[in-house]
Scaffold this active site. Structure first.
Site, PDB file in Angstrom:
ATOM      1  N   CYS A  82       3.807  -0.036  -8.874  1.00  0.00           N
ATOM      2  CA  CYS A  82       4.340  -1.333  -8.468  1.00  0.00           C
ATOM      3  C   CYS A  82       5.343  -1.845  -9.508  1.00  0.00           C
ATOM      4  O   CYS A  82       5.012  -1.946 -10.696  1.00  0.00           O
ATOM      5  CB  CYS A  82       3.205  -2.336  -8.299  1.00  0.00           C
ATOM      6  SG  CYS A  82       3.755  -3.939  -7.681  1.00  0.00           S
ATOM      7  N   CYS A  85       0.871  -1.173   0.000  1.00  0.00           N
ATOM      8  CA  CYS A  85       0.000   0.000   0.000  1.00  0.00           C
ATOM      9  C   CYS A  85       0.908   1.224   0.000  1.00  0.00           C
ATOM     10  O   CYS A  85       2.122   1.103  -0.116  1.00  0.00           O
ATOM     11  CB  CYS A  85      -0.978   0.001   1.179  1.00  0.00           C
ATOM     12  SG  CYS A  85      -0.232   0.205   2.797  1.00  0.00           S
ATOM     13  N   CYS A 122      -4.161  -0.585  -2.706  1.00  0.00           N
ATOM     14  CA  CYS A 122      -4.695   0.722  -3.091  1.00  0.00           C
ATOM     15  C   CYS A 122      -4.315   1.009  -4.536  1.00  0.00           C
ATOM     16  O   CYS A 122      -3.341   0.459  -5.063  1.00  0.00           O
ATOM     17  CB  CYS A 122      -4.217   1.831  -2.154  1.00  0.00           C
ATOM     18  SG  CYS A 122      -2.467   2.225  -2.272  1.00  0.00           S
TER      19      CYS A 122
END
Length: 293
Positions: free
Chosen positions: A103, A24, A96
Site C-alpha cells: 500500500c 484488496c 488483506c
C-alpha cells in the site's frame, strides 16, 4: 448520544464528505462489496471507493450477494490502486495482508486501518457451493462497516457531549455477552442509569456510567465467535459488575416494580448488603449497599 436515525445507521450532515478507500489484491470481491455496503449505509455524507494491487474481473458471486441485499454492483469495474495515488482520503482500509504490504502513502495522510478478511474467491469457482463463503464475507463486512460509521461519528462528537473521559484508558471497561443488544441497551439505560455511547445493533453497543464502560456484545459480534474447541461465548455466569446504592431495599422495590428479575434475595454480611440482578440475557449485576450506608 450516538444513535442512528430511523431506518439505519448514518451520519449527521457534515462538510466535507468523509472519503474512504478499500483495498484488496484483486478488487474483484471483498473491496467491491465493502465499497457498496459503506455507500449504502453511509449515505450522502460518505464517499466510498475501492481498488486492488492486481485487479481482475468482478466475481459473479460478489454481484449476486450484493444483489440479494438490494445493491447492484454489476456495472462496477476493477481498478488499480495507482488510480488513487494522488487522491486524499480520510480512511484507507486494507482488507488483506498482501495489499497492506504494498500500500503506497496517500496525501493527507489518512487514517490507516487493516481488516484481515479471507478472500472468498479463493474457495473455488463461482458456483452454488462457493456462494455461502461470499455471504459470510458480506456479513462480516457489514458488521465492521457499522463499527466504522460509528467510529467516524464518535470522532466528530466532543467528549464533553458524552460527559466522559476523552481517553478510554481512563475508564474501566467490562464486556458482557448478550442475546439481544437492543434489549440490553434498554435495560441498562432505563433502569441502571447508563448512557448510550455507541449503538451498532444487532452486533454491539457501548454504554457508560461514570468511568464504567460496559461493552454489550451480541452473537454476531467478533466477541461472539466460537473458540478453537467449538465453545460459543454465551451470557450468564457469576462474574459481574458491582454498583453501589445508598438504599438497597428501596432500589430492589423499584426494580421489582418494573418487572426485573433477581437471582437471589438481599444478603447481609460484615461489609454490607448485596443482591444479584439479572439483565435480559441472564448476566448478573450486583447491587451493593456498604455497611453504615
Amino acid at each position: 448520544m450516538l444513535t442512528p436515525p430511523a431506518g439505519g445507521p448514518g451520519l449527521q450532515p457534515v462538510q466535507p464528505r468523509v472519503r474512504v478507500l478499500f483495498l484488496c489484491t484483486g478488487n474483484s470481491a471483498r473491496s467491491q462489496m465493502a465499497e457498496a455496503i459503506l455507500a449504502s449505509l453511509g449515505g450522502s455524507q460518505i464517499e466510498a471507493v475501492s481498488a486492488g494491487s492486481h485487479p481482475k474481473d468482478l466475481h459473479p458471486n460478489a454481484v449476486r450477494v450484493m444483489r440479494e441485499r438490494g445493491i447492484d454492483i454489476s456495472g462496477a469495474r476493477s481498478k488499480h490502486l495507482s488510480e488513487f495515488a494522488e487522491h486524499r482520503f480520510d480512511y484507507v482500509i486494507s482488507l488483506c495482508d498482501r495489499v497492506r504490504e504494498v500500500c503506497p502513502d496517500f496525501p493527507g495522510p489518512p487514517a490507516r486501518v487493516h481488516w484481515s478478511i479471507p478472500d472468498p474467491a479463493a474457495e473455488g469457482a463461482a458456483d452454488q457451493d462457493n456462494y455461502p463463503v461470499f455471504v459470510r464475507t458480506a456479513d462480516e463486512l457489514n458488521t465492521r462497516i457499522q463499527f466504522l460509521l460509528y467510529a467516524i461519528e464518535y470522532s466528530q462528537t466532543s467528549s464533553e457531549d458524552l460527559d466522559m473521559p476523552s481517553d478510554l484508558t481512563d475508564m474501566v471497561s467490562v464486556r458482557y455477552m448478550v442475546d439481544d443488544v437492543d434489549a440490553a441497551i434498554d435495560f441498562y439505560t432505563k433502569h441502571l442509569g447508563f448512557t448510550l455511547r455507541m449503538r451498532a445493533a444487532p452486533a454491539f453497543a457501548d454504554v457508560v456510567r461514570g468511568r464504567l464502560r460496559l461493552l454489550l456484545s451480541g452473537p454476531t459480534s467478533s466477541a461472539g465467535r466460537s473458540m478453537p474447541d467449538g465453545t460459543v461465548p454465551a451470557p450468564g455466569g457469576w462474574n459481574r459488575i458491582h454498583l453501589i446504592v445508598s438504599d438497597i431495599a428501596a432500589e430492589v422495590d423499584r426494580l421489582r416494580a418494573a418487572g426485573l428479575a433477581f437471582r437471589n434475595d438481599i444478603v447481609k454480611g460484615p461489609g454490607g448488603q448485596q443482591i444479584l440482578l439479572e439483565d435480559p440475557s441472564g448476566n448478573v449485576v450486583e447491587l451493593f449497599q456498604p455497611a453504615g450506608g
